[in-house]
Design a protein around this motif. Structure first.
Motif, PDB file in Angstrom:
ATOM      1  N   ILE A   9      -1.274  10.168  -7.095  1.00 51.71           N
ATOM      2  CA  ILE A   9      -1.626   8.779  -7.415  1.00 51.71           C
ATOM      3  C   ILE A   9      -1.081   8.489  -8.799  1.00 51.71           C
ATOM      4  N   LEU A  27      -3.316   5.624   9.458  1.00 51.51           N
ATOM      5  CA  LEU A  27      -4.007   4.517  10.141  1.00 51.51           C
ATOM      6  C   LEU A  27      -3.009   3.403  10.452  1.00 51.51           C
ATOM      7  N   GLY A  31      -0.632   7.534 -12.456  1.00 56.04           N
ATOM      8  CA  GLY A  31      -1.590   7.630 -13.565  1.00 56.04           C
ATOM      9  C   GLY A  31      -2.299   8.962 -13.604  1.00 56.04           C
ATOM     10  N   VAL A  32      -2.349   9.627 -12.450  1.00 61.28           N
ATOM     11  CA  VAL A  32      -3.011  10.935 -12.392  1.00 61.28           C
ATOM     12  C   VAL A  32      -1.943  12.011 -12.607  1.00 61.28           C
ATOM     13  N   ILE A  87       0.820  -1.210   0.000  1.00 56.30           N
ATOM     14  CA  ILE A  87       0.000   0.000   0.000  1.00 56.30           C
ATOM     15  C   ILE A  87       0.862   1.272   0.000  1.00 56.30           C
ATOM     16  N   CYS A 143      -6.324  -0.214  -2.175  1.00 56.53           N
ATOM     17  CA  CYS A 143      -5.287  -0.197  -1.126  1.00 56.53           C
ATOM     18  C   CYS A 143      -5.838   0.411   0.156  1.00 56.53           C
ATOM     19  N   LEU A 144      -6.623   1.458   0.021  1.00 54.99           N
ATOM     20  CA  LEU A 144      -7.221   2.095   1.197  1.00 54.99           C
ATOM     21  C   LEU A 144      -8.138   1.109   1.921  1.00 54.99           C
ATOM     22  N   ASN A 157      -4.698   8.041 -21.354  1.00 52.28           N
ATOM     23  CA  ASN A 157      -4.438   8.733 -20.091  1.00 52.28           C
ATOM     24  C   ASN A 157      -5.580   8.554 -19.106  1.00 52.28           C
ATOM     25  N   ILE A 169      -6.608   5.379  -9.688  1.00 52.29           N
ATOM     26  CA  ILE A 169      -7.547   5.735  -8.610  1.00 52.29           C
ATOM     27  C   ILE A 169      -8.184   4.481  -8.019  1.00 52.29           C
ATOM     28  N   PRO A 222       0.174   2.470  -5.291  1.00 46.15           N
ATOM     29  CA  PRO A 222      -0.475   3.474  -6.151  1.00 46.15           C
ATOM     30  C   PRO A 222      -0.062   4.891  -5.781  1.00 46.15           C
ATOM     31  N   PHE A 223       0.517   5.049  -4.577  1.00 45.80           N
ATOM     32  CA  PHE A 223       0.816   6.400  -4.094  1.00 45.80           C
ATOM     33  C   PHE A 223       2.245   6.815  -4.428  1.00 45.80           C
ATOM     34  N   TRP A 230      -6.919   1.482  -7.964  1.00 45.53           N
ATOM     35  CA  TRP A 230      -5.866   0.787  -7.207  1.00 45.53           C
ATOM     36  C   TRP A 230      -5.664   1.468  -5.843  1.00 45.53           C
ATOM     37  N   ALA A 231      -5.701   2.798  -5.831  1.00 46.33           N
ATOM     38  CA  ALA A 231      -5.535   3.543  -4.572  1.00 46.33           C
ATOM     39  C   ALA A 231      -6.688   3.247  -3.618  1.00 46.33           C
ATOM     40  N   LEU A 232      -7.903   3.181  -4.157  1.00 48.89           N
ATOM     41  CA  LEU A 232      -9.065   2.910  -3.299  1.00 48.89           C
ATOM     42  C   LEU A 232      -9.047   1.472  -2.767  1.00 48.89           C
ATOM     43  N   LYS A 271      -5.376   5.103 -17.610  1.00 48.17           N
ATOM     44  CA  LYS A 271      -4.296   5.085 -16.607  1.00 48.17           C
ATOM     45  C   LYS A 271      -4.768   5.738 -15.315  1.00 48.17           C
ATOM     46  N   MET A 272      -5.443   6.867 -15.473  1.00 42.57           N
ATOM     47  CA  MET A 272      -5.902   7.637 -14.323  1.00 42.57           C
ATOM     48  C   MET A 272      -6.936   6.847 -13.513  1.00 42.57           C
ATOM     49  N   VAL A 276      -7.935  -2.181   1.799  1.00 43.06           N
ATOM     50  CA  VAL A 276      -7.096  -3.221   2.417  1.00 43.06           C
ATOM     51  C   VAL A 276      -6.524  -2.707   3.742  1.00 43.06           C
ATOM     52  N   MET A 277      -6.106  -1.449   3.762  1.00 44.98           N
ATOM     53  CA  MET A 277      -5.536  -0.888   4.995  1.00 44.98           C
ATOM     54  C   MET A 277      -6.583  -0.842   6.109  1.00 44.98           C
ATOM     55  N   ILE A 278      -7.821  -0.513   5.742  1.00 46.48           N
ATOM     56  CA  ILE A 278      -8.876  -0.429   6.762  1.00 46.48           C
ATOM     57  C   ILE A 278      -9.167  -1.816   7.349  1.00 46.48           C
TER      58      ILE A 278
END
Lengths: 383, 150
Positions: free
Chosen positions: A339, A361, A341-342, A156, B16-17, B2, B10, A281-282, B12-14, B5-6, B19-21
């Motif tokens: 992020i 967290l 890709g952005v 992550i 990961c978020l 693009n 996003i 992703p970060f 993938w980031a969500l 990719k974007m 999974v962290m929770i």
């Protein structure tokens, strides 16, 4: 989702910051209390509440002030100090000494730490076994739980683990902040490749010896956790190496260079986490439209993750640990969490909020146990 | 391209978020799942090997473990056999060990637990020396170095 906003501040209003802190507040409360708060022990209750409030105040301030690095460093350094205290306290309670004996190894009672992970990979693949004398699942710091935590955090956060999760990193991060100005100004950043050499060396030697050679011979943090009982020339030499490396790489060089030299020059897990930066992703992005090439970010980066060429390209290198120092330092607000890709400059608030929530967290819950232990010991002295 | 990719970034980031929770809530399950994998067991060089013989004595139980020659790639030429004494350990230990169970004793080990001294009488040429002899929380452990006969 926000569109491109130039030179935007990350500061939020008091109410908005509270709103952003609310999910962290709820999650940390549930995770720290296990969902069943027990207020029967006064010292324990005060310790829990102090830790819980302290963590959430830090997170609130990250939103309210728009700053990251200094607030993160407070928790990161406290984590390192309290974890060493907790480990030492545990060992003194169990063994009456910081030193471990041959019996502790034979009984596989050694607490596991994430720095061992690079040495486990080859033996696990070839011998189908773990070469660390700890507990697989039971008790304090079991191998399974530490590997799961590290795997998830690396997936992550990437090398963000080194600034948001590692319970040793706070030592050299702390010492690197002691002086206002650097004494040694020019440091050749070729040394940042050294952890890969250390990784290769310890992975091979550990596999051949079926013993974690980094822990046996090199780890500087043995000086502040546990080390082999000195019974002869070999164990005395090891103790000497641990103390010298701790003094040199964790204390003296960070003070003189304002860089995290242990993490940048030695840590084999840091090398693996560098590679995990490819998966996360970060990232940290530089908006070339706002950047005026002042290169302040290059100067302050504690991990040698930024060079002039990186700034010109608008990307940080894979060595970035996402500590946020460059972001907070940039006078033009050209650097932000992003992020992959952005494009740089787009969705910066969303990127920062998502990254901060995940990373904070992780460290908040990971560090809470040792912080509570220290507070409890302190409160017990006064209550 | 693009936009793809974007969007992927996003999502993938969500993920990961998320999974962290759930990470800390499910840590016990994830850890137990990992512990079940075939490589998640301690190497015999650390555990001392499996217990293959037990002798119940007056105050304690003598346990002889399987000889360990495990190396990174195959077996090593040199290894050890571990002997555990569990229970109330007498001041003097003297036991005859047949670790390979061929009905002929391989060595006699003598330990003075108070002085922490140990001696070895090799009856089999593959037996070399005592590597470790130490008190533990459950009694006493000795490791005797041996040569792999295979």
């Amino acid at each position: 989702m926000d569109e491109t906003i130039k030179n935007q501040t990350m500061k939020k209003s008091f109410g908005k910051s509270l709103l952003y802190t609310l999910p962290m507040f709820l999650l940390t409360f549930i995770l720290l209390t296990g969902g069943k708060p027990d207020f029967s022990d006064r010292a324990g209750t005060y310790a829990l509440l102090t830790t819980f409030l302290g963590l959430n105040v830090l997170y609130f301030l990250m939103h309210f002030t728009g700053k990251t690095d200094k607030l993160r460093a407070v928790l990161f350094i406290v984590f390192a100090l309290t974890l060493s205290f907790t480990l030492i306290k545990n060992m003194v309670d169990l063994r009456h000494t910081m030193m471990y004996s041959q019996a502790d190894i034979l009984e596989c009672k050694m607490p596991f730490c994430h720095l061992v992970i690079p040495m486990l990979i080859l033996p696990a693949a070839f011998t189908q076994s773990i070469i660390y004398p700890g507990s697989i699942l039971q008790g304090f710091a079991s191998i399974s739980s530490m590997v799961v935590l590290w795997l998830a955090a690396s997936l992550i956060l990437g090398r963000g683990f080194c600034s948001w999760g590692c319970f040793y990193g706070g030592w050299d991060d702390g010492f690197s902040r002691l002086r206002k100005k650097r004494v040694i100004r020019k440091v050749n950043d070729i040394w940042k490749w050294m952890p890969f050499a250390v990784l290769l060396m310890v992975a091979i030697t550990s596999a051949l010896a079926l013993s974690p050679t980094y822990c046996d011979w090199i780890c500087p943090f043995k000086a502040v956790t546990e080390f082999e009982q000195v019974t002869g020339v070999e164990s005395a030499a090891k103790a000497g190496i641990f103390i010298s490396l701790f003094g040199g790489l964790v204390v003296v060089l960070p003070v003189l260079t304002k860089k995290r030299t242990q993490c940048s020059y030695l840590c084999p897990l840091g090398a693996i986490n560098t590679l995990s930066n490819k998966v996360t992703p970060f990232t940290v992005k530089i908006d070339r439209q706002l950047c005026n090439d002042c290169l302040k970010c290059v100067q302050v980066c504690p991990m040698f993750a930024l060079t002039k060429e990186d700034v010109e390209k608008g990307n940080v290198s894979i060595f970035c640990s996402k500590c946020g120092k460059c972001i907070d330092t940039c006078p033009n607000k050209a650097i932000n969490y992003g992020i992959k890709g952005v494009p740089a400059g787009r969705m910066v608030k969303f990127s920062r909020n998502t990254f901060l929530f995940a990373s904070f967290l992780f460290i908040a819950v990971f560090s809470a146990g040792s912080i509570i232990t220290v507070f409890k010991s302190l409160f017990n002295l006064f209550i | 391209m693009n936009k793809i990719k974007m969007t992927t970034g996003i999502i993938w980031a969500l993920v990961c978020l998320f999974v962290m929770i759930i990470l800390y809530f499910s840590l016990g399950n994830f850890s137990a799942g990992l512990a079940k994998l075939p490589f998640m067991k301690l190497n015999p060089n650390l555990t001392g090997g499996e217990i293959v013989q037990q002798r119940v004595m007056d105050n304690c139980t003598l346990m002889i473990r399987q000889p360990v020659f495990d190396g990174f790639l195959g077996e090593r030429r040199k290894g050890f056999v571990q002997i555990d004494w569990k229970g109330n350990i007498p001041g003097k230990i003297r036991d005859t060990i047949d670790y390979n169970m061929d009905s002929s004793p391989d060595f006699i080990i003598g330990i003075e637990t108070a002085e922490n001294t140990a001696n070895l009488e090799a009856l089999n040429p593959v037996v070399r020396n005592i590597e470790i002899s130490t008190r533990t929380s459950f009694g006493w452990v000795a490791r005797v170095n041996i040569i792999n006969e295979k």
